[in-house]
Design a protein around this motif. Structure first.
Motif, PDB file in Angstrom:
ATOM      1  N   ASP A 134       0.810  -1.220   0.000  1.00 29.22           N
ATOM      2  CA  ASP A 134       0.000   0.000   0.000  1.00 29.22           C
ATOM      3  C   ASP A 134       0.844   1.271   0.000  1.00 29.22           C
ATOM      4  O   ASP A 134       0.321   2.364   0.230  1.00 29.22           O
ATOM      5  CB  ASP A 134      -0.922   0.012   1.233  1.00 29.22           C
ATOM      6  CG  ASP A 134      -1.954  -1.104   1.172  1.00 29.22           C
ATOM      7  OD1 ASP A 134      -2.368  -1.459   0.048  1.00 29.22           O
ATOM      8  OD2 ASP A 134      -2.321  -1.617   2.242  1.00 29.22           O
ATOM      9  N   GLN A 135       2.120   1.131  -0.269  1.00 24.13           N
ATOM     10  CA  GLN A 135       2.972   2.305  -0.313  1.00 24.13           C
ATOM     11  C   GLN A 135       2.640   3.164  -1.537  1.00 24.13           C
ATOM     12  O   GLN A 135       2.066   2.672  -2.508  1.00 24.13           O
ATOM     13  CB  GLN A 135       4.445   1.891  -0.358  1.00 24.13           C
ATOM     14  CG  GLN A 135       4.912   1.094   0.851  1.00 24.13           C
ATOM     15  CD  GLN A 135       6.354   0.650   0.701  1.00 24.13           C
ATOM     16  OE1 GLN A 135       7.112   1.211  -0.077  1.00 24.13           O
ATOM     17  NE2 GLN A 135       6.732  -0.376   1.466  1.00 24.13           N
ATOM     18  N   PRO A 136       2.993   4.435  -1.526  1.00 26.90           N
ATOM     19  CA  PRO A 136       2.755   5.276  -2.700  1.00 26.90           C
ATOM     20  C   PRO A 136       3.487   4.736  -3.922  1.00 26.90           C
ATOM     21  O   PRO A 136       4.609   4.215  -3.814  1.00 26.90           O
ATOM     22  CB  PRO A 136       3.308   6.649  -2.274  1.00 26.90           C
ATOM     23  CG  PRO A 136       3.290   6.618  -0.779  1.00 26.90           C
ATOM     24  CD  PRO A 136       3.556   5.198  -0.390  1.00 26.90           C
ATOM     25  N   ALA A 137       2.866   4.860  -5.076  1.00 25.22           N
ATOM     26  CA  ALA A 137       3.491   4.417  -6.321  1.00 25.22           C
ATOM     27  C   ALA A 137       4.693   5.301  -6.636  1.00 25.22           C
ATOM     28  O   ALA A 137       4.699   6.502  -6.352  1.00 25.22           O
ATOM     29  CB  ALA A 137       2.490   4.459  -7.462  1.00 25.22           C
ATOM     30  N   GLN A 138       5.724   4.691  -7.213  1.00 20.44           N
ATOM     31  CA  GLN A 138       6.931   5.406  -7.599  1.00 20.44           C
ATOM     32  C   GLN A 138       7.102   5.329  -9.118  1.00 20.44           C
ATOM     33  O   GLN A 138       6.732   4.343  -9.757  1.00 20.44           O
ATOM     34  CB  GLN A 138       8.153   4.803  -6.897  1.00 20.44           C
ATOM     35  CG  GLN A 138       8.160   5.005  -5.395  1.00 20.44           C
ATOM     36  CD  GLN A 138       9.382   4.379  -4.760  1.00 20.44           C
ATOM     37  OE1 GLN A 138       9.484   3.172  -4.622  1.00 20.44           O
ATOM     38  NE2 GLN A 138      10.347   5.228  -4.390  1.00 20.44           N
ATOM     39  N   ASP A 139       7.698   6.378  -9.663  1.00 24.27           N
ATOM     40  CA  ASP A 139       7.905   6.482 -11.110  1.00 24.27           C
ATOM     41  C   ASP A 139       9.346   6.094 -11.430  1.00 24.27           C
ATOM     42  O   ASP A 139      10.288   6.757 -11.011  1.00 24.27           O
ATOM     43  CB  ASP A 139       7.628   7.920 -11.565  1.00 24.27           C
ATOM     44  CG  ASP A 139       7.714   8.084 -13.079  1.00 24.27           C
ATOM     45  OD1 ASP A 139       8.092   7.124 -13.779  1.00 24.27           O
ATOM     46  OD2 ASP A 139       7.409   9.199 -13.564  1.00 24.27           O
ATOM     47  N   PHE A 140       9.524   4.979 -12.163  1.00 25.84           N
ATOM     48  CA  PHE A 140      10.842   4.528 -12.585  1.00 25.84           C
ATOM     49  C   PHE A 140      10.976   4.558 -14.108  1.00 25.84           C
ATOM     50  O   PHE A 140      11.658   3.731 -14.702  1.00 25.84           O
ATOM     51  CB  PHE A 140      11.118   3.113 -12.064  1.00 25.84           C
ATOM     52  CG  PHE A 140      11.304   3.043 -10.578  1.00 25.84           C
ATOM     53  CD1 PHE A 140      12.510   3.385  -9.992  1.00 25.84           C
ATOM     54  CD2 PHE A 140      10.263   2.639  -9.759  1.00 25.84           C
ATOM     55  CE1 PHE A 140      12.676   3.317  -8.615  1.00 25.84           C
ATOM     56  CE2 PHE A 140      10.425   2.568  -8.388  1.00 25.84           C
ATOM     57  CZ  PHE A 140      11.640   2.906  -7.804  1.00 25.84           C
ATOM     58  N   SER A 141      10.323   5.499 -14.739  1.00 26.69           N
ATOM     59  CA  SER A 141      10.323   5.578 -16.192  1.00 26.69           C
ATOM     60  C   SER A 141      11.720   5.882 -16.731  1.00 26.69           C
ATOM     61  O   SER A 141      12.540   6.519 -16.063  1.00 26.69           O
ATOM     62  CB  SER A 141       9.352   6.664 -16.665  1.00 26.69           C
ATOM     63  OG  SER A 141       8.042   6.389 -16.218  1.00 26.69           O
ATOM     64  N   SER A 142      11.964   5.427 -17.952  1.00 30.67           N
ATOM     65  CA  SER A 142      13.215   5.712 -18.647  1.00 30.67           C
ATOM     66  C   SER A 142      12.993   6.871 -19.600  1.00 30.67           C
ATOM     67  O   SER A 142      11.971   6.924 -20.292  1.00 30.67           O
ATOM     68  CB  SER A 142      13.692   4.481 -19.436  1.00 30.67           C
ATOM     69  OG  SER A 142      13.993   3.415 -18.573  1.00 30.67           O
ATOM     70  N   PRO A 143      13.940   7.808 -19.676  1.00 31.29           N
ATOM     71  CA  PRO A 143      13.762   8.958 -20.565  1.00 31.29           C
ATOM     72  C   PRO A 143      13.707   8.548 -22.037  1.00 31.29           C
ATOM     73  O   PRO A 143      14.268   7.526 -22.438  1.00 31.29           O
ATOM     74  CB  PRO A 143      14.999   9.817 -20.290  1.00 31.29           C
ATOM     75  CG  PRO A 143      15.540   9.338 -18.988  1.00 31.29           C
ATOM     76  CD  PRO A 143      15.175   7.888 -18.902  1.00 31.29           C
ATOM     77  N   GLN A 144      13.021   9.367 -22.802  1.00 30.45           N
ATOM     78  CA  GLN A 144      12.994   9.162 -24.244  1.00 30.45           C
ATOM     79  C   GLN A 144      14.406   9.309 -24.822  1.00 30.45           C
ATOM     80  O   GLN A 144      15.190  10.135 -24.380  1.00 30.45           O
ATOM     81  CB  GLN A 144      12.061  10.181 -24.887  1.00 30.45           C
ATOM     82  CG  GLN A 144      11.910  10.042 -26.384  1.00 30.45           C
ATOM     83  CD  GLN A 144      11.043  11.141 -26.972  1.00 30.45           C
ATOM     84  OE1 GLN A 144      11.528  12.145 -27.464  1.00 30.45           O
ATOM     85  NE2 GLN A 144       9.723  10.953 -26.881  1.00 30.45           N
ATOM     86  N   VAL A 145      14.711   8.486 -25.815  1.00 28.55           N
ATOM     87  CA  VAL A 145      15.998   8.538 -26.499  1.00 28.55           C
ATOM     88  C   VAL A 145      15.736   8.543 -27.996  1.00 28.55           C
ATOM     89  O   VAL A 145      14.926   7.747 -28.498  1.00 28.55           O
ATOM     90  CB  VAL A 145      16.899   7.337 -26.127  1.00 28.55           C
ATOM     91  CG1 VAL A 145      18.208   7.378 -26.912  1.00 28.55           C
ATOM     92  CG2 VAL A 145      17.191   7.322 -24.635  1.00 28.55           C
TER      93      VAL A 145
END
Length: 317
Positions: A97-108
């Motif tokens: 139930d922890q807050p969601a985290q953003d692990f997105s990779s940048p556009q290349v």
């Protein structure tokens, strides 16, 4: 790299932004790694490496309208092509139930100059495509700065006459940092596993076929692509396709004997369009987006991790 919470043993390395298709480099040590881990910011560079790509199985469902012919990707010797490859990936990860985290990779964005190389010694008559990178860019400031030294780096594909890529070659520039090499490698992996080969049988507009391929990215996946030839104008063909991935096993054997995770849910689906010119080595244009939800748990079921992922590949001038 996203990690499970401390409720799990250290070393549980979850493959994030490109979990469904990328053999990650430093950090996770998954299958298909093409370089050794080096300290952050290091410019030490391995020699050119060749990474095998898992074989594809193509099954014709319907041949389409007349006229029909066998589609063969055999560009003439000496041909060159300038094309741009853009990839990006998003992943949002939540532990219990922890807050969601953003692990997105940048556009290349990779400007590529492709040149047809030599014919391979394989009996299937494959060829090599040599690639030279131009000024690789990213809207992410840190990554964009690191990518500046990548201009002039080399790569390449080994391609059989159906258009299936059977090997990927990577030759980073000596000045490239690890963060840049990893981003470029992941971009190429996304492109490779979104390639659509043609059937060995004669086909016409309206033809439909299925492509099956195993994708290794820490977890073994069965990828099924259903392709339809929607248009043809001389040597230029347009293919629409859908992609579906499923894990080969409900249990994920983590790298490095770090234990196992239960695969409670795995949905990864998408669709795209690709236009090819039979006289050129790479797609002329196209875009494909694949995404879905995955959920994993430790063997005791005490901790669960949920991921929502999406990634895209675009070809264009």
């Amino acid at each position: 790299m996203p990690l499970f919470s401390k409720a799990l043993r250290p070393g549980f390395c979850l493959l994030a932004a490109t979990l469904s298709l990328v053999a990650l480099t430093a950090g996770c040590g998954g299958d298909g790694d093409s370089s050794e881990s080096t300290p952050a910011g290091s410019t030490s560079t391995p020699a050119e490496v060749t990474v095998p790509i898992s074989a594809t199985t193509v099954e014709l469902i319907q041949p389409g309208e007349e006229p029909r012919e066998v589609i063969s990707r055999r560009p003439p010797a000496g041909v060159t092509q300038d094309v741009q490859l853009t990839t990006d990936a998003q992943v949002f990860q939540q532990i219990d139930d922890q807050p969601a985290q953003d692990f997105s990779s940048p556009q290349v964005t990779l400007p590529l100059t492709a040149a047809l190389g030599r014919a391979t010694e394989d009996a299937d008559g494959g060829t090599t495509v040599d690639l030279t990178l131009g000024d690789v860019t990213s809207p992410d400031g840190r990554l964009g700065s690191a990518l500046e030294a990548s201009a002039g780096s080399g790569a390449g594909f080994t391609v059989d006459p159906t258009g299936a890529i059977t090997a990927l070659r990577l030759r980073p520039d000596a000045e490239s940092q690890d963060i840049a090499r990893s981003a470029i490698e992941q971009a190429f992996y996304q492109a490779v596993y979104r390639t659509v080969p043609f059937p060995a049988e004669p086909v016409g507009v309206g033809a439909q076929w299925t492509i099956r391929q195993q994708v290794m990215s820490g977890i073994a996946l069965d990828q099924t692509t259903v392709a339809t030839l929607t248009a043809r104008d001389g040597n230029r063909l347009t293919v629409d396709y859908t992609i579906d991935q499923k894990p080969k096993s409900p249990v994920w054997e983590l790298p490095g004997e770090a234990g196992t995770l239960n695969v409670d849910q795995y949905v990864m689906q998408g669709s795209g369009t690709m236009t090819v010119d039979l006289g050129l080595p790479l797609p002329v244009s196209g875009t494909v987006t694949v995404g879905g939800d995955q959920q994993y748990s430790d063997p005791d079921g005490a901790t669960r991790l949920h991921q929502t992922t999406s990634n895209s590949v675009r070809w264009g001038s």
